[in-house]
Motif scaffolding. Structure first.
Motif, PDB file in Angstrom:
ATOM      1  N   ALA A 105      65.996 -19.440  54.505  1.00  0.00           N
ATOM      2  CA  ALA A 105      67.393 -19.353  54.161  1.00  0.00           C
ATOM      3  C   ALA A 105      67.633 -20.405  53.290  1.00  0.00           C
ATOM      4  N   GLU A 106      67.256 -21.714  53.932  1.00  0.00           N
ATOM      5  CA  GLU A 106      67.547 -22.847  53.039  1.00  0.00           C
ATOM      6  C   GLU A 106      66.767 -23.011  51.856  1.00  0.00           C
ATOM      7  N   LYS A 107      65.687 -22.369  51.767  1.00  0.00           N
ATOM      8  CA  LYS A 107      64.608 -22.530  50.577  1.00  0.00           C
ATOM      9  C   LYS A 107      65.229 -21.763  49.426  1.00  0.00           C
ATOM     10  N   VAL A 108      65.717 -20.325  49.865  1.00  0.00           N
ATOM     11  CA  VAL A 108      66.139 -19.429  48.778  1.00  0.00           C
ATOM     12  C   VAL A 108      67.576 -19.916  48.288  1.00  0.00           C
ATOM     13  N   LEU A 109      68.335 -20.623  49.043  1.00  0.00           N
ATOM     14  CA  LEU A 109      69.722 -21.078  48.774  1.00  0.00           C
ATOM     15  C   LEU A 109      69.487 -22.189  47.775  1.00  0.00           C
ATOM     16  N   THR A 110      68.835 -23.240  48.286  1.00  0.00           N
ATOM     17  CA  THR A 110      68.635 -24.221  47.395  1.00  0.00           C
ATOM     18  C   THR A 110      67.916 -24.078  46.118  1.00  0.00           C
ATOM     19  N   GLU A 111      67.005 -22.938  45.883  1.00  0.00           N
ATOM     20  CA  GLU A 111      66.213 -22.598  44.597  1.00  0.00           C
ATOM     21  C   GLU A 111      67.283 -22.001  43.698  1.00  0.00           C
ATOM     22  N   ASN A 112      68.392 -21.348  44.410  1.00  0.00           N
ATOM     23  CA  ASN A 112      69.595 -20.775  43.353  1.00  0.00           C
ATOM     24  C   ASN A 112      70.682 -21.639  43.233  1.00  0.00           C
ATOM     25  N   LYS A 113      70.439 -23.134  43.729  1.00  0.00           N
ATOM     26  CA  LYS A 113      71.542 -24.182  43.501  1.00  0.00           C
ATOM     27  C   LYS A 113      72.810 -23.840  43.971  1.00  0.00           C
ATOM     28  N   LEU A 114      72.713 -23.170  45.139  1.00  0.00           N
ATOM     29  CA  LEU A 114      74.018 -23.031  45.962  1.00  0.00           C
ATOM     30  C   LEU A 114      74.218 -24.131  46.834  1.00  0.00           C
ATOM     31  N   ARG A 115      75.585 -24.372  46.761  1.00  0.00           N
ATOM     32  CA  ARG A 115      76.058 -25.160  48.090  1.00  0.00           C
ATOM     33  C   ARG A 115      76.409 -24.463  49.287  1.00  0.00           C
ATOM     34  N   TYR A 116      75.766 -24.894  50.090  1.00  0.00           N
ATOM     35  CA  TYR A 116      75.920 -24.197  51.434  1.00  0.00           C
ATOM     36  C   TYR A 116      76.292 -25.033  52.776  1.00  0.00           C
ATOM     37  N   SER A 117      76.940 -24.414  53.913  1.00  0.00           N
ATOM     38  CA  SER A 117      76.878 -25.280  55.081  1.00  0.00           C
ATOM     39  C   SER A 117      76.150 -24.426  56.000  1.00  0.00           C
ATOM     40  N   ARG A 118      75.837 -25.145  57.092  1.00  0.00           N
ATOM     41  CA  ARG A 118      74.940 -24.511  58.149  1.00  0.00           C
ATOM     42  C   ARG A 118      75.703 -24.828  59.689  1.00  0.00           C
ATOM     43  N   THR A 145      79.932 -23.193  50.478  1.00  0.00           N
ATOM     44  CA  THR A 145      81.006 -24.056  50.684  1.00  0.00           C
ATOM     45  C   THR A 145      81.954 -24.200  49.311  1.00  0.00           C
ATOM     46  N   GLN A 146      81.513 -23.345  48.198  1.00  0.00           N
ATOM     47  CA  GLN A 146      82.460 -23.023  47.108  1.00  0.00           C
ATOM     48  C   GLN A 146      82.988 -21.543  47.216  1.00  0.00           C
ATOM     49  N   PRO A 147      84.241 -21.351  47.609  1.00  0.00           N
ATOM     50  CA  PRO A 147      84.572 -20.026  47.729  1.00  0.00           C
ATOM     51  C   PRO A 147      84.469 -19.298  46.435  1.00  0.00           C
ATOM     52  N   LEU A 148      84.002 -17.897  46.587  1.00  0.00           N
ATOM     53  CA  LEU A 148      83.820 -17.027  45.531  1.00  0.00           C
ATOM     54  C   LEU A 148      84.483 -15.808  45.597  1.00  0.00           C
ATOM     55  N   GLU A 149      84.857 -15.464  44.513  1.00  0.00           N
ATOM     56  CA  GLU A 149      85.723 -13.827  44.555  1.00  0.00           C
ATOM     57  C   GLU A 149      84.565 -12.960  45.036  1.00  0.00           C
ATOM     58  N   PRO A 150      85.133 -11.621  45.326  1.00  0.00           N
ATOM     59  CA  PRO A 150      84.129 -10.711  46.035  1.00  0.00           C
ATOM     60  C   PRO A 150      83.044 -10.292  44.918  1.00  0.00           C
ATOM     61  N   VAL A 151      83.437 -10.294  43.773  1.00  0.00           N
ATOM     62  CA  VAL A 151      82.535  -9.516  42.885  1.00  0.00           C
ATOM     63  C   VAL A 151      81.226 -10.527  42.716  1.00  0.00           C
ATOM     64  N   GLU A 152      81.875 -11.846  42.537  1.00  0.00           N
ATOM     65  CA  GLU A 152      80.787 -13.071  42.317  1.00  0.00           C
ATOM     66  C   GLU A 152      79.990 -13.129  43.527  1.00  0.00           C
ATOM     67  N   GLN A 153      80.627 -13.090  44.589  1.00  0.00           N
ATOM     68  CA  GLN A 153      79.979 -13.089  46.038  1.00  0.00           C
ATOM     69  C   GLN A 153      78.770 -12.002  45.934  1.00  0.00           C
ATOM     70  N   ALA A 154      79.290 -10.876  45.689  1.00  0.00           N
ATOM     71  CA  ALA A 154      78.087  -9.979  45.877  1.00  0.00           C
ATOM     72  C   ALA A 154      76.998  -9.973  44.976  1.00  0.00           C
ATOM     73  N   ARG A 155      77.291 -10.536  43.541  1.00  0.00           N
ATOM     74  CA  ARG A 155      76.274 -10.911  42.793  1.00  0.00           C
ATOM     75  C   ARG A 155      75.271 -11.875  43.361  1.00  0.00           C
ATOM     76  N   THR A 156      76.000 -13.074  43.979  1.00  0.00           N
ATOM     77  CA  THR A 156      75.084 -14.239  44.439  1.00  0.00           C
ATOM     78  C   THR A 156      74.389 -13.795  45.392  1.00  0.00           C
ATOM     79  N   ALA A 157      74.816 -12.899  46.410  1.00  0.00           N
ATOM     80  CA  ALA A 157      74.071 -12.365  47.638  1.00  0.00           C
ATOM     81  C   ALA A 157      72.809 -11.452  46.891  1.00  0.00           C
ATOM     82  N   VAL A 158      72.948 -10.752  46.078  1.00  0.00           N
ATOM     83  CA  VAL A 158      71.818  -9.972  45.392  1.00  0.00           C
ATOM     84  C   VAL A 158      70.924 -10.904  44.594  1.00  0.00           C
TER      85      VAL A 158
END
Length: 281
Positions: A105-118, A145-158
């Protein structure tokens, strides 16, 4: 043609292609496969599920794109009252069985330059309204950690899902509840979660022509018609009006028997959670 099931009334009708509105992207290979299958059989087996007020497609995006590619003028649709509380909207969560899920999880989130909390989180406390993007079987949640609107959140998850695929991990798509059950039982150990959209948001996407990624929304329809088997010849006919085409469809379906099947029935190798209304050949 008006149809009443044990829980829902709807209308099966032919709708002009240009009137229909998609809200999700499609996979080109699936579109091509379905188009070839329809050409071979010379018919469309099952109708699209469509919001009767706004003509937004709720289920059947690939069939819609396939029929468009075949230059069909009309598409068979099951028109439903989308405002009915019996029709619910969910999401398709992505499930994986991997080694060291937290490290991955940390690897793929970091590769996509996403800021996250655990953080540790109980399964019962997880909701689709949070910014949680990955949950593991150890009850560890990775949230943006940076809130996204639902559409952008879905695109980020994919986007994260695609990173998993590049590493050789194939997703299994299941509902939110079943996905969490799989984590609890240990059958799977990593889930990518997606937001649940409201009906108003989905209508707005369709009206604006904005497409979500493939397989984000999951519509729960209490009853579903199958095997209406409409000939492509009718759908391609450029010499008749929509009313005449609809009349032909009504006459076609009036000659057939309808078998009701309980939720959980298997048709064409697929298990359906809703009641089915299966038309005879």
């Amino acid at each position: 043609m008006e149809i009443s099931s044990s829980s829902l009334s709807f209308r099966i009708s032919l709708i002009e292609v240009d009137a229909l509105k998609a809200h999700e992207e499609v996979v080109d290979s699936i579109v091509d496969f379905l188009a070839n299958d329809m050409l071979t059989e010379g018919k469309v087996r099952d109708p699209l599920i469509v919001d009767q007020e706004e003509c937004v497609i709720l289920d059947g995006m690939h069939r819609y794109s396939s029929l468009k590619s075949l230059k069909c003028r009309f598409i068979p649709c099951c028109l439903v009252d989308y405002d009915s509380p019996l029709i619910r909207v969910g999401a398709w969560f992505r499930l994986f069985a991997v080694d060291q899920p937290e490290s991955l999880a940390e690897k793929v989130l970091t590769e996509n330059k996403l800021r996250y909390s655990r953080e540790r989180i109980k399964f019962d406390d997880m909701t689709c309204e949070t910014q949680t993007i990955i949950l593991t079987s150890t009850e560890t949640a990775f949230s943006l950690t940076q809130p996204l609107e639902p559409v952008e959140q879905a695109r980020t998850a994919v986007l994260v899902e695609k990173s998993m695929a590049k590493l050789g991990h194939v997703a299994e798509y299941l509902s939110e509840i079943v996905a969490i059950q799989n984590l609890r039982s240990g059958k799977r150990n990593l889930v990518i979660s997606l937001p649940v959209f409201t009906k108003r948001q989905i209508r707005d996407l369709g009206q604006r022509g904005l497409l979500l990624p493939h397989k984000v929304t999951r519509h729960v329809i209490p009853s579903r018609p199958l095997h209406i088997n409409v000939p492509l010849q009718i759908l391609k006919d450029a010499t008749i009006s929509q009313q005449e085409a609809d009349r032909k469809l009504g006459n076609l379906l009036a000659e057939r028997q309808v078998e009701r099947k309980d939720p959980g029935s298997i048709v064409d190798g697929r298990r359906y959670e809703e009641e089915l209304l299966v038309f005879s050949s």
